[in-house]
Design a protein around this motif. Sequence first.
Motif, mmCIF file in Angstrom:
data_model
loop_
_atom_site.group_PDB
_atom_site.id
_atom_site.type_symbol
_atom_site.label_atom_id
_atom_site.label_comp_id
_atom_site.label_asym_id
_atom_site.label_seq_id
_atom_site.Cartn_x
_atom_site.Cartn_y
_atom_site.Cartn_z
ATOM 1 N N LEU A 6 0.925 -0.980 -0.079
ATOM 2 C CA LEU A 6 0.093 -0.061 -0.086
ATOM 3 C C LEU A 6 0.829 1.246 -0.025
ATOM 4 C CD1 LEU A 6 -3.152 0.225 0.274
ATOM 5 C CD2 LEU A 6 -2.749 0.885 2.748
ATOM 6 N N GLU A 7 0.654 1.915 -1.039
ATOM 7 C CA GLU A 7 1.507 3.141 -0.965
ATOM 8 C C GLU A 7 0.576 4.505 -0.917
ATOM 9 O OE1 GLU A 7 4.910 3.244 -4.044
ATOM 10 O OE2 GLU A 7 3.532 1.931 -4.758
ATOM 11 N N ILE A 8 0.891 5.421 0.108
ATOM 12 C CA ILE A 8 0.060 6.519 0.258
ATOM 13 C C ILE A 8 0.792 7.697 -0.375
ATOM 14 C CG2 ILE A 8 -1.125 8.092 1.832
ATOM 15 C CD1 ILE A 8 -1.098 5.577 3.775
ATOM 16 N N LYS A 9 0.143 8.309 -1.269
ATOM 17 C CA LYS A 9 1.032 9.489 -1.895
ATOM 18 C C LYS A 9 0.521 10.700 -1.860
ATOM 19 C CE LYS A 9 3.559 6.494 -5.244
ATOM 20 N NZ LYS A 9 3.387 6.180 -6.805
ATOM 21 N N ALA A 52 -6.540 6.843 8.378
ATOM 22 C CA ALA A 52 -7.236 5.626 8.086
ATOM 23 C C ALA A 52 -8.361 5.461 7.493
ATOM 24 C CB ALA A 52 -7.216 4.748 9.604
ATOM 25 N N TYR A 53 -9.365 6.424 7.691
ATOM 26 C CA TYR A 53 -10.521 6.388 7.430
ATOM 27 C C TYR A 53 -10.467 6.767 5.695
ATOM 28 C CZ TYR A 53 -13.150 5.556 11.779
ATOM 29 O OH TYR A 53 -13.558 4.811 12.811
ATOM 30 N N GLY A 54 -9.828 8.030 5.708
ATOM 31 C CA GLY A 54 -9.346 8.585 4.280
ATOM 32 C C GLY A 54 -8.905 7.619 3.373
ATOM 33 N N LEU A 55 -7.923 6.847 3.464
ATOM 34 C CA LEU A 55 -7.337 5.961 2.667
ATOM 35 C C LEU A 55 -8.156 4.740 2.550
ATOM 36 C CD1 LEU A 55 -5.833 2.862 3.806
ATOM 37 C CD2 LEU A 55 -4.643 4.716 4.838
ATOM 38 N N THR A 56 -9.427 4.179 3.378
ATOM 39 C CA THR A 56 -10.219 3.434 2.819
ATOM 40 C C THR A 56 -11.524 3.822 2.529
ATOM 41 O OG1 THR A 56 -10.814 3.423 5.434
ATOM 42 C CG2 THR A 56 -9.543 1.526 4.334
ATOM 43 N N ARG A 57 -11.682 5.149 2.226
ATOM 44 C CA ARG A 57 -12.922 5.994 1.880
ATOM 45 C C ARG A 57 -14.130 5.625 2.763
ATOM 46 N NH1 ARG A 57 -13.233 4.974 -4.383
ATOM 47 N NH2 ARG A 57 -15.380 5.851 -4.054
ATOM 48 N N LEU A 58 -13.858 5.684 4.002
ATOM 49 C CA LEU A 58 -14.993 5.681 4.949
ATOM 50 C C LEU A 58 -15.406 6.531 5.597
ATOM 51 C CD1 LEU A 58 -14.090 1.989 6.380
ATOM 52 C CD2 LEU A 58 -16.164 2.560 5.529
ATOM 53 N N LEU A 59 -14.698 7.756 5.293
ATOM 54 C CA LEU A 59 -15.244 8.974 6.031
ATOM 55 C C LEU A 59 -16.456 9.559 5.780
ATOM 56 C CD1 LEU A 59 -12.226 11.616 5.092
ATOM 57 C CD2 LEU A 59 -12.871 10.739 7.453
ATOM 58 N N ALA A 60 -17.014 9.796 7.063
ATOM 59 C CA ALA A 60 -18.358 10.167 6.962
ATOM 60 C C ALA A 60 -18.388 11.894 6.418
ATOM 61 C CB ALA A 60 -19.064 9.909 8.263
ATOM 62 N N PRO A 61 -19.488 12.151 5.677
ATOM 63 C CA PRO A 61 -19.443 13.663 5.602
ATOM 64 C C PRO A 61 -19.450 14.500 6.736
ATOM 65 C CG PRO A 61 -21.070 12.717 4.308
ATOM 66 C CD PRO A 61 -20.648 11.727 5.123
ATOM 67 N N PRO A 62 -18.864 15.582 7.050
ATOM 68 C CA PRO A 62 -18.195 16.330 5.979
ATOM 69 C C PRO A 62 -16.820 16.007 5.605
ATOM 70 C CG PRO A 62 -18.004 17.403 8.115
ATOM 71 C CD PRO A 62 -18.649 16.154 8.273
ATOM 72 N N GLY A 63 -16.234 14.832 6.149
ATOM 73 C CA GLY A 63 -14.888 14.409 5.795
ATOM 74 C C GLY A 63 -14.787 14.227 4.196
ATOM 75 N N TYR A 80 -3.522 -0.416 -8.506
ATOM 76 C CA TYR A 80 -4.667 0.418 -8.708
ATOM 77 C C TYR A 80 -4.671 1.375 -7.618
ATOM 78 C CZ TYR A 80 -7.309 -2.937 -6.380
ATOM 79 O OH TYR A 80 -8.010 -3.816 -5.562
ATOM 80 N N ASP A 81 -5.371 2.698 -7.643
ATOM 81 C CA ASP A 81 -5.531 3.720 -7.030
ATOM 82 C C ASP A 81 -6.827 3.345 -6.385
ATOM 83 O OD1 ASP A 81 -5.876 5.919 -5.442
ATOM 84 O OD2 ASP A 81 -5.932 7.298 -7.121
ATOM 85 N N VAL A 82 -6.923 3.069 -5.022
ATOM 86 C CA VAL A 82 -8.302 2.805 -4.167
ATOM 87 C C VAL A 82 -9.107 4.204 -4.389
ATOM 88 C CG1 VAL A 82 -9.126 2.472 -1.990
ATOM 89 C CG2 VAL A 82 -7.021 1.558 -2.723
ATOM 90 N N LEU A 83 -8.601 5.263 -4.343
ATOM 91 C CA LEU A 83 -9.357 6.394 -4.354
ATOM 92 C C LEU A 83 -10.369 6.493 -5.720
ATOM 93 C CD1 LEU A 83 -6.945 9.223 -2.769
ATOM 94 C CD2 LEU A 83 -8.637 7.378 -1.678
#
Lengths: 335, 326
Positions: A6-9, A52-63, A80-83
């Motif tokens: 996993l590479e976070i860029k 952690a929530y951001g990279l798994t796209r679990l952020l609840a709004p307004p995140g 591939y890019d998870v985002l």
Amino acid sequence: MSAPVLEIKNLNVGYGLGDQGVRAVRDVNLTLHRGEVLGLAGESGSGKSTLAYGLTRLLAPPGVVTGGQVIYHPAEGEPYDVLGLSDERLRKFRWAETAIVFQGAMNSLNPVHKISVQLTDVLRAHEPKMSETSRLARAREMLKLVGIAADRMDAYPHQLSGGMRQRVMIGMALILQPQVVIMDEPTTALDVVMQRQILGQLIELRERLGFSVIFITHDLSLLVEFSDRIAIMYGGRIVEEAPAAAIYRDALHPYSKGLLGSFPALRGPRRELTGIPGSPPDLKGMPSGCSFHPRCPKAFDPCAGNIPVLGRPGTGDGRTRSVACWLHPTEEPVG
Amino acid sequence: MRFFLQRVAFYLFTAWAAITLNFFIPRLIPGDPVQALITKYQGQLSTKAIESLYVLFGIDKNGNVWSEYVEYWKQLFAGDLGLSFAFFPTPVSEVLSDSILWTLMLVGVTTILSFVIGTGLGVLAGWRRGSWTDGLLPVTTFFSSVPYFWLGIIAIYLLTGPDSFFPSGGGAEVGLVPAFDMYFIPSAIQHSLLPALTILISSVSGWILSMRNMMVTVSSEDYITVAHAKGLPERRVALGYAARNALLPNVSGFALSLGFIVGGTFLVEIVFSYPGIGFQLFQALGANDYPLMQGIFLIITISVLVANLLADVVYLFLDPRTRKEG
């Protein structure tokens, strides 16, 4: 060092947009390698859970993730890019590739469904062809793996203790054999004995099953013991990243030193415990330059004016570590 | 099981207390029914007739309250609720069985419908929070705070009239005999449309509102985030995780409203002159008809208690945390 999984860029995560928004995670670059335990430490509000929530796209709004990439390297096939995944592909990606064990051991299980139902519905969603009997068999196997008797399958969450619930969650996280398990303060709700027991078990399972772990906690002493590498976060940025032993022996960033100075060592000479004066920065009004400089005992001229870049320091073991501090200026930035 | 028996014992005690109160309260109301009948027949009753009326009504003996009380219980168990004064000499049980079906059909059906529709819409509105569904909220808040009967009066004022499809009152066309035939049923449905819509509109809003708010509360629970992280299909998360938990408080509300089917919508029945229990009670009050009042109160009491017991039992099924171990 083994291949990255996993590479976070340049990840940026904020809450709200425009003038009202705050930036909780800023330009984070981080790489998780196959089979390693990467610790992520920092005070409350340093952005570690948001990361952690951001990279798994679990952020609840307004995140909202405002920029960057999260490159995932599957066991087979192209990275591939998870985002950038579509909703349907994201759904398939979740849990099968990256599972999460959350903070609230007490509230992570749905109170109205049996343990067996909550273990098998993952299988039903991800492996629809599997038969009901083999699903149940698999669920039972996972419970056994985390040391829970198979007759607890028919229990409801409220009939289990906190430690058992968290073990069920760990078993659930491993049920699809993901490559990455993110642990977001998995043991904060448990007592210290249970903490060690569960983490010890997890490390053992990692050796057996070979997944990688991102372990998020504010408890640096746990990280020193259980992780291979540690990244320290402050004010939404990674300020230091190094092998666990290196951080423990010789932390370069004054903030890391402060964190290490705030818990007692079990062995060795007695020493005075020191805290870090002041309080974590307000995300809405970040100090200029290095966001730690108002609290830093070693702050000097450049700190208030310019943001230090995360990079290899010029010291002896500089190859394996990086730091963002004007005390250790870098010529080789990361990311 | 022990829990269940405890509940049953509790409800039996409550029923006893309610029935006892039910026995005493009408006796505290001033005036007596024979006087009311005399007024009704405008003095055309002979002295002998009046005496025999007192005997018939069973209020001739100046017996003590205790023996009346015992007698009252004996009659209750025999299913004898006495004779109605207002519909003299029809037995109360007969008056009630005529009217209760009207109420059950009208209010029962609408209560269930409004719960089902309201809960469904509430789940949707709560799950899609922040979308266009939020625009419904002011409307639902408005309708849930408007009393039924006022809405009924407005409906009568606006929608009924000599040429209107909607009749302004009654249960069916005058002269039709209640039966399952092609004359009575369509007419009954036509007459029930306005009162049913009135009840539906004002009660459905309450269900939407409470279900939506519970959905929003539950959606921020950790197990919902876990369910998302597990990659479960959206439907499964919304229904199996969020709605399933959000439903719990609403179920007890629903059981309560089932209990109030019989007693809760007097005013609608009165506004629409609908021949149900509420309308009957209204008439009983006017005529000092305390056997009928007692009968109606008894039915209301029992239905509220039964509904509560039902809620307890349903809760046992829905929420494992209420089940005691052992």
